[in-house]
Design a protein around this motif. Sequence first.
Motif, PDB file in Angstrom:
ATOM      1  N   GLU A 148      -0.630   6.510-147.874  1.00  0.00           N
ATOM      2  CA  GLU A 148      -1.972   6.282-148.426  1.00  0.00           C
ATOM      3  C   GLU A 148      -3.046   6.750-147.442  1.00  0.00           C
ATOM      4  OE1 GLU A 148      -2.135   2.170-149.390  1.00  0.00           O
ATOM      5  OE2 GLU A 148      -1.057   2.392-151.290  1.00  0.00           O
ATOM      6  N   LEU A 149      -2.850   6.482-146.155  1.00  0.00           N
ATOM      7  CA  LEU A 149      -3.813   6.942-145.156  1.00  0.00           C
ATOM      8  C   LEU A 149      -3.864   8.465-145.104  1.00  0.00           C
ATOM      9  CD1 LEU A 149      -3.236   4.490-142.152  1.00  0.00           C
ATOM     10  CD2 LEU A 149      -5.294   4.675-143.557  1.00  0.00           C
ATOM     11  N   GLU A 150      -2.701   9.100-145.107  1.00  0.00           N
ATOM     12  CA  GLU A 150      -2.659  10.569-145.043  1.00  0.00           C
ATOM     13  C   GLU A 150      -3.295  11.177-146.276  1.00  0.00           C
ATOM     14  OE1 GLU A 150       1.209  11.301-142.134  1.00  0.00           O
ATOM     15  OE2 GLU A 150       1.509  11.200-144.329  1.00  0.00           O
ATOM     16  N   ALA A 151      -3.085  10.559-147.436  1.00  0.00           N
ATOM     17  CA  ALA A 151      -3.725  11.062-148.651  1.00  0.00           C
ATOM     18  C   ALA A 151      -5.235  10.886-148.577  1.00  0.00           C
ATOM     19  CB  ALA A 151      -3.154  10.327-149.866  1.00  0.00           C
ATOM     20  N   ARG A 152      -5.647   9.792-147.936  1.00  0.00           N
ATOM     21  CA  ARG A 152      -7.099   9.514-147.835  1.00  0.00           C
ATOM     22  C   ARG A 152      -7.794  10.497-146.911  1.00  0.00           C
ATOM     23  NH1 ARG A 152     -11.629   9.033-147.757  1.00  0.00           N
ATOM     24  NH2 ARG A 152     -12.974   7.204-147.907  1.00  0.00           N
ATOM     25  N   VAL A 153      -7.157  10.853-145.770  1.00  0.00           N
ATOM     26  CA  VAL A 153      -7.797  11.763-144.817  1.00  0.00           C
ATOM     27  C   VAL A 153      -7.460  13.224-145.105  1.00  0.00           C
ATOM     28  CG1 VAL A 153      -7.819   9.981-143.034  1.00  0.00           C
ATOM     29  CG2 VAL A 153      -5.930  11.610-143.115  1.00  0.00           C
ATOM     30  N   GLY A 154      -6.387  13.455-145.867  1.00  0.00           N
ATOM     31  CA  GLY A 154      -6.025  14.825-146.235  1.00  0.00           C
ATOM     32  C   GLY A 154      -5.317  15.587-145.145  1.00  0.00           C
ATOM     33  N   ALA A 155      -4.594  14.881-144.267  1.00  0.00           N
ATOM     34  CA  ALA A 155      -3.866  15.552-143.182  1.00  0.00           C
ATOM     35  C   ALA A 155      -2.782  14.624-142.678  1.00  0.00           C
ATOM     36  CB  ALA A 155      -4.818  15.923-142.048  1.00  0.00           C
ATOM     37  N   PRO A 156      -1.688  15.171-142.104  1.00  0.00           N
ATOM     38  CA  PRO A 156      -0.635  14.331-141.522  1.00  0.00           C
ATOM     39  C   PRO A 156      -1.177  13.553-140.327  1.00  0.00           C
ATOM     40  CG  PRO A 156       0.132  16.578-141.858  1.00  0.00           C
ATOM     41  CD  PRO A 156      -1.337  16.609-142.064  1.00  0.00           C
ATOM     42  N   LEU A 157      -0.721  12.323-140.183  1.00  0.00           N
ATOM     43  CA  LEU A 157      -1.152  11.465-139.078  1.00  0.00           C
ATOM     44  C   LEU A 157      -0.047  11.228-138.064  1.00  0.00           C
ATOM     45  CD1 LEU A 157      -3.083   8.785-141.172  1.00  0.00           C
ATOM     46  CD2 LEU A 157      -4.073  10.655-139.850  1.00  0.00           C
ATOM     47  N   LEU A 158       1.212  11.384-138.484  1.00  0.00           N
ATOM     48  CA  LEU A 158       2.350  11.116-137.611  1.00  0.00           C
ATOM     49  C   LEU A 158       3.384  12.231-137.742  1.00  0.00           C
ATOM     50  CD1 LEU A 158       2.814   7.339-138.529  1.00  0.00           C
ATOM     51  CD2 LEU A 158       1.818   8.215-136.412  1.00  0.00           C
ATOM     52  N   THR A 159       4.086  12.479-136.633  1.00  0.00           N
ATOM     53  CA  THR A 159       5.213  13.418-136.652  1.00  0.00           C
ATOM     54  C   THR A 159       6.447  12.718-136.105  1.00  0.00           C
ATOM     55  OG1 THR A 159       4.721  14.258-134.440  1.00  0.00           O
ATOM     56  CG2 THR A 159       3.671  15.396-136.307  1.00  0.00           C
ATOM     57  N   ARG A 160       7.616  13.177-136.565  1.00  0.00           N
ATOM     58  CA  ARG A 160       8.879  12.618-136.061  1.00  0.00           C
ATOM     59  C   ARG A 160       9.573  13.700-135.232  1.00  0.00           C
ATOM     60  NH1 ARG A 160       8.287  10.641-141.215  1.00  0.00           N
ATOM     61  NH2 ARG A 160       8.538   8.374-141.492  1.00  0.00           N
ATOM     62  N   THR A 161       9.793  13.440-133.980  1.00  0.00           N
ATOM     63  CA  THR A 161      10.475  14.382-133.085  1.00  0.00           C
ATOM     64  C   THR A 161      11.590  13.645-132.367  1.00  0.00           C
ATOM     65  OG1 THR A 161       8.390  15.570-132.746  1.00  0.00           O
ATOM     66  CG2 THR A 161      10.183  16.026-131.210  1.00  0.00           C
ATOM     67  N   ARG A 162      12.858  14.090-132.659  1.00  0.00           N
ATOM     68  CA  ARG A 162      14.036  13.474-132.035  1.00  0.00           C
ATOM     69  C   ARG A 162      14.046  11.950-132.215  1.00  0.00           C
ATOM     70  NH1 ARG A 162      13.961  16.781-126.284  1.00  0.00           N
ATOM     71  NH2 ARG A 162      14.210  18.902-127.164  1.00  0.00           N
ATOM     72  N   GLY A 163      13.685  11.525-133.423  1.00  0.00           N
ATOM     73  CA  GLY A 163      13.704  10.099-133.741  1.00  0.00           C
ATOM     74  C   GLY A 163      12.515   9.328-133.223  1.00  0.00           C
TER      75      GLY A 163
END
Length: 293
Positions: A41-56
């Motif tokens: 919901e936050l990412e849809a609200r701001v229109g951009a990814p907020l978190l990334t997953r790298t090696r867990g």
Amino acid sequence: MREISLDRLRTLVVIADHGSFADAARQLNLAPPTISLHVAELEARVGAPLLTRTRGQVRPTPVGQTLLARARRLLADADQALDEVRRQVEGLTGRVRLGASTGAIAHLLPQALQALRVDHPGIDVQVQVLTSQASLARLREGTLDIGLVALPQVASKGVRLTPWRRDPIMAYLPADWQPPARITPAWLAGRALILNDSTTQLSRVTSEWFAGAGLYPEPRIELNFNDAIKSLVAAGYGATLLPLEGQVQAQDPRIVQRPLRPGLWRQLGIASRDAEIERATGHVLEALGRLCQ
């Protein structure tokens, strides 16, 4: 457009702090799908990814870093606001608006304020110089919490009146007048007088005291500031009738103080709104109640 929810921002902060959706779910006592929904919901609200997953490991994106910085401040402000409100509800802090005459402020109120500062240091009492009628009007308007008023007063809807103090009214006279031990209306009426103005209850009871002896003297001047009146008495301008308030103060040697015959009294009451009061106001009322004669 929907506003960003503080709950969603808190979820984002906890994920960033723990680096894990699963740990955030356990910390917030939420189901993992709910955590994922909050982020979506936050990412849809701001229109951009907020978190990334790298090696867990979950890490914020640059956009996520910007939102996180703001989110931490917003959440801290919200927590502080709730804490301040909680402390006020519990009576630990609060603002109380109190109206009183200059005499009550100078000679009675300081004792209550001193005790209040010791017992409830977080309570801020805002004192205003008001006549009894002005205090009652402000109470009805909701812009005052407590009024110290001269009695009697006509009861009005929404205002509670409680008798508080009964103080003797004394004569204050220039020392060189060599007055008798007790002052009668007949002795005083023929001399220069400095009296409270006609809008006050003190003026009414003073007039009734003279009228009881069939006398209706005209004062040289009418004032509503007791310390100014005493200064004029000290200068020899005239005599006055004022209540003996609080503890006996050091008297100007140019002024003598005498009891009246017949005796005269000034009655004070505490006026408050006739409704459920906040705890801070209750603490101030308790402190004032301890000054009751």
